[in-house]
Design a protein around this motif. Structure first.
Motif, PDB file in Angstrom:
ATOM      1  N   UNK A   7      40.957  45.724  41.054  1.00 21.44           N
ATOM      2  CA  UNK A   7      39.868  45.497  42.017  1.00 21.44           C
ATOM      3  C   UNK A   7      40.119  44.292  42.910  1.00 21.44           C
ATOM      4  N   UNK A   8      41.006  43.378  42.479  1.00 25.25           N
ATOM      5  CA  UNK A   8      41.257  42.160  43.238  1.00 25.25           C
ATOM      6  C   UNK A   8      40.261  41.066  42.881  1.00 25.25           C
ATOM      7  N   UNK A   9      40.296  39.982  43.625  1.00 23.79           N
ATOM      8  CA  UNK A   9      39.477  38.806  43.301  1.00 23.79           C
ATOM      9  C   UNK A   9      38.180  38.715  44.108  1.00 23.79           C
ATOM     10  N   UNK A  10      38.040  39.534  45.164  1.00 21.76           N
ATOM     11  CA  UNK A  10      36.913  39.373  46.088  1.00 21.76           C
ATOM     12  C   UNK A  10      35.962  40.569  46.057  1.00 21.76           C
ATOM     13  N   UNK A  11      36.509  41.769  46.070  1.00 23.25           N
ATOM     14  CA  UNK A  11      35.689  42.978  46.194  1.00 23.25           C
ATOM     15  C   UNK A  11      34.841  43.231  44.950  1.00 23.25           C
ATOM     16  N   UNK A  12      33.687  43.844  45.176  1.00 19.12           N
ATOM     17  CA  UNK A  12      32.785  44.191  44.083  1.00 19.12           C
ATOM     18  C   UNK A  12      33.065  45.587  43.519  1.00 19.12           C
ATOM     19  N   UNK A 189      60.929  54.598  44.340  1.00 17.60           N
ATOM     20  CA  UNK A 189      59.865  54.920  45.287  1.00 17.60           C
ATOM     21  C   UNK A 189      58.645  54.070  44.974  1.00 17.60           C
ATOM     22  N   UNK A 190      58.117  53.407  45.995  1.00 14.44           N
ATOM     23  CA  UNK A 190      56.885  52.631  45.867  1.00 14.44           C
ATOM     24  C   UNK A 190      55.864  53.158  46.859  1.00 14.44           C
ATOM     25  N   UNK A 191      54.723  53.584  46.356  1.00  9.84           N
ATOM     26  CA  UNK A 191      53.564  53.913  47.188  1.00  9.84           C
ATOM     27  C   UNK A 191      52.521  52.842  46.934  1.00  9.84           C
ATOM     28  N   UNK A 192      51.836  52.380  47.988  1.00  9.19           N
ATOM     29  CA  UNK A 192      50.860  51.313  47.757  1.00  9.19           C
ATOM     30  C   UNK A 192      49.799  51.263  48.836  1.00  9.19           C
ATOM     31  N   UNK A 193      48.652  50.718  48.473  1.00  9.97           N
ATOM     32  CA  UNK A 193      47.604  50.417  49.449  1.00  9.97           C
ATOM     33  C   UNK A 193      47.929  49.082  50.127  1.00  9.97           C
ATOM     34  N   UNK A 194      47.195  48.781  51.195  1.00  6.26           N
ATOM     35  CA  UNK A 194      47.505  47.559  51.949  1.00  6.26           C
ATOM     36  C   UNK A 194      47.107  46.290  51.195  1.00  6.26           C
ATOM     37  N   UNK A 195      46.378  46.451  50.092  1.00  5.50           N
ATOM     38  CA  UNK A 195      46.104  45.287  49.255  1.00  5.50           C
ATOM     39  C   UNK A 195      47.359  44.687  48.660  1.00  5.50           C
ATOM     40  N   UNK A 196      48.417  45.497  48.542  1.00 10.41           N
ATOM     41  CA  UNK A 196      49.717  44.982  48.120  1.00 10.41           C
ATOM     42  C   UNK A 196      50.578  44.614  49.322  1.00 10.41           C
ATOM     43  N   UNK A 227      47.523  39.303  43.514  1.00 14.48           N
ATOM     44  CA  UNK A 227      46.393  38.490  43.067  1.00 14.48           C
ATOM     45  C   UNK A 227      46.645  37.014  43.342  1.00 14.48           C
ATOM     46  N   UNK A 228      47.862  36.558  43.085  1.00 16.41           N
ATOM     47  CA  UNK A 228      48.207  35.153  43.335  1.00 16.41           C
ATOM     48  C   UNK A 228      48.148  34.825  44.825  1.00 16.41           C
ATOM     49  N   UNK A 229      48.372  35.836  45.662  1.00 10.96           N
ATOM     50  CA  UNK A 229      48.333  35.624  47.113  1.00 10.96           C
ATOM     51  C   UNK A 229      46.913  35.692  47.675  1.00 10.96           C
ATOM     52  N   UNK A 230      45.926  35.800  46.814  1.00  5.65           N
ATOM     53  CA  UNK A 230      44.536  35.800  47.252  1.00  5.65           C
ATOM     54  C   UNK A 230      43.729  36.944  46.686  1.00  5.65           C
ATOM     55  N   UNK A 231      44.365  38.095  46.526  1.00  8.92           N
ATOM     56  CA  UNK A 231      43.666  39.245  45.963  1.00  8.92           C
ATOM     57  C   UNK A 231      42.395  39.595  46.693  1.00  8.92           C
ATOM     58  N   UNK A 232      42.434  39.503  48.046  1.00 11.12           N
ATOM     59  CA  UNK A 232      41.209  39.701  48.814  1.00 11.12           C
ATOM     60  C   UNK A 232      40.916  41.169  49.112  1.00 11.12           C
ATOM     61  N   UNK A 233      41.698  42.083  48.545  1.00 13.12           N
ATOM     62  CA  UNK A 233      41.470  43.512  48.700  1.00 13.12           C
ATOM     63  C   UNK A 233      41.819  44.179  47.376  1.00 13.12           C
ATOM     64  N   UNK A 234      41.382  45.426  47.213  1.00 13.64           N
ATOM     65  CA  UNK A 234      41.840  46.208  46.072  1.00 13.64           C
ATOM     66  C   UNK A 234      43.356  46.400  46.179  1.00 13.64           C
ATOM     67  N   UNK A 235      44.015  46.471  45.039  1.00 18.27           N
ATOM     68  CA  UNK A 235      45.481  46.552  44.997  1.00 18.27           C
ATOM     69  C   UNK A 235      45.863  47.763  44.161  1.00 18.27           C
ATOM     70  N   UNK A 236      46.584  48.697  44.763  1.00 18.05           N
ATOM     71  CA  UNK A 236      46.952  49.920  44.055  1.00 18.05           C
ATOM     72  C   UNK A 236      48.373  50.310  44.397  1.00 18.05           C
TER      73      UNK A 236
END
Length: 252
Positions: A7-12, A189-196, A227-236
């Motif tokens: 979920x990251x550090x900011x989002x609910x 192969x790496x697929x990811x959301x922009x949180x990463x 997360x260490x870089x801020x985790x301001x978005x969900x990370x997947x």
């Protein structure tokens, strides 16, 4: 093949979804979706997307002799089904109005990988020599970079960086980018959301993915870096090692 979501550090709410699995002994799949539309909308959109995608694939479970073009068509059908379901759900229910999601997905058949995507979630090919981005972001800032109106450095800090030019579920039809790639055993192969991808540099992505750690630990380490870089978005993310035998490509 492993998937991780945080979920990251900011989002609910975690508005991302990911799924990996086997269709049969001949095809594996992976998908990451990053929902938008706020609480009880973005998370619904991404979940509907991955479930619709998987449902279409399961309808073809008896097919064994896949060609690249067959798989390319299947990718488009599965993503369009996700688009249709989200679009009609958003029209029917007020609380889901304007919801949508990105999609980046892969179908894996022997040494072929078929990539489909809409939005700014990304696919990368990574090996010891390089990290290669396989998708072009469908975003306002990327369009401005492509037209020469912004530099890549300016785009990184642009206030409208998160504005998409294309998404799943926001219109009754959608333009889907699909490409077929020959894959080598040493490629990951790496697929990811922009949180990463927005928080971890390509250099650090490359360093972690090609490390000698078990695949699951590499995935965990990527989440931790974001997360260490801020985790301001969900990370997947989904991370796939092509050296895995088909019977090891399963949901994690």
């Amino acid at each position: 093949m492993v998937n991780r979501s945080d979920i990251g550090r900011i989002r609910q709410v975690n508005e991302d979804s990911a799924l990996t699995g086997l269709i049969n002994d001949h095809m594996a799949f992976a998908i990451v979706a990053d929902g938008m539309g706020g609480h009880q909308a973005g998370d619904v959109a991404s979940q509907v997307a991955v479930e619709a995608f998987q449902r279409v694939l399961q309808q073809h479970v008896e097919i064994a002799n896949w060609t690249a073009e067959d798989a390319k068509r299947l990718m488009r059908i599965a993503i369009r089904q996700a688009n249709d379901e989200i679009y009609h759900l958003a029209k029917q229910l007020t609380q889901y109005h304007n919801m949508g999601t990105t999609i980046v997905a892969a179908l894996i058949i022997d040494s072929l990988v078929i990539i489909g995507h809409v939005g700014d979630s990304r696919a990368y090919r990574i090996n010891a020599e390089q990290l290669e981005q396989l998708t072009e972001d469908h975003s306002l800032v990327n369009a401005l970079v492509q037209s020469g109106q912004l530099t890549a450095e300016e785009a990184e800090h642009h206030p409208r960086k998160n504005v998409l030019t294309r998404a799943i579920g926001t219109d009754d039809d959608v333009d889907i980018d699909v490409r077929i790639l020959e894959w080598n055993k040493q490629d990951l192969l790496l697929l990811c959301s922009d949180g990463l991808s927005n928080r971890v540099t390509e250099e650090n992505l490359h360093q972690v993915v090609v490390s000698s750690l078990p695949l699951s630990e590499r995935a965990d380490q990527l989440i931790e870096l974001a997360l260490q870089a801020g985790g301001d978005d969900n990370i997947t993310l989904v991370l796939c090692d092509m050296n895995d035998s088909p019977d090891r490509r399963e949901d994690t």
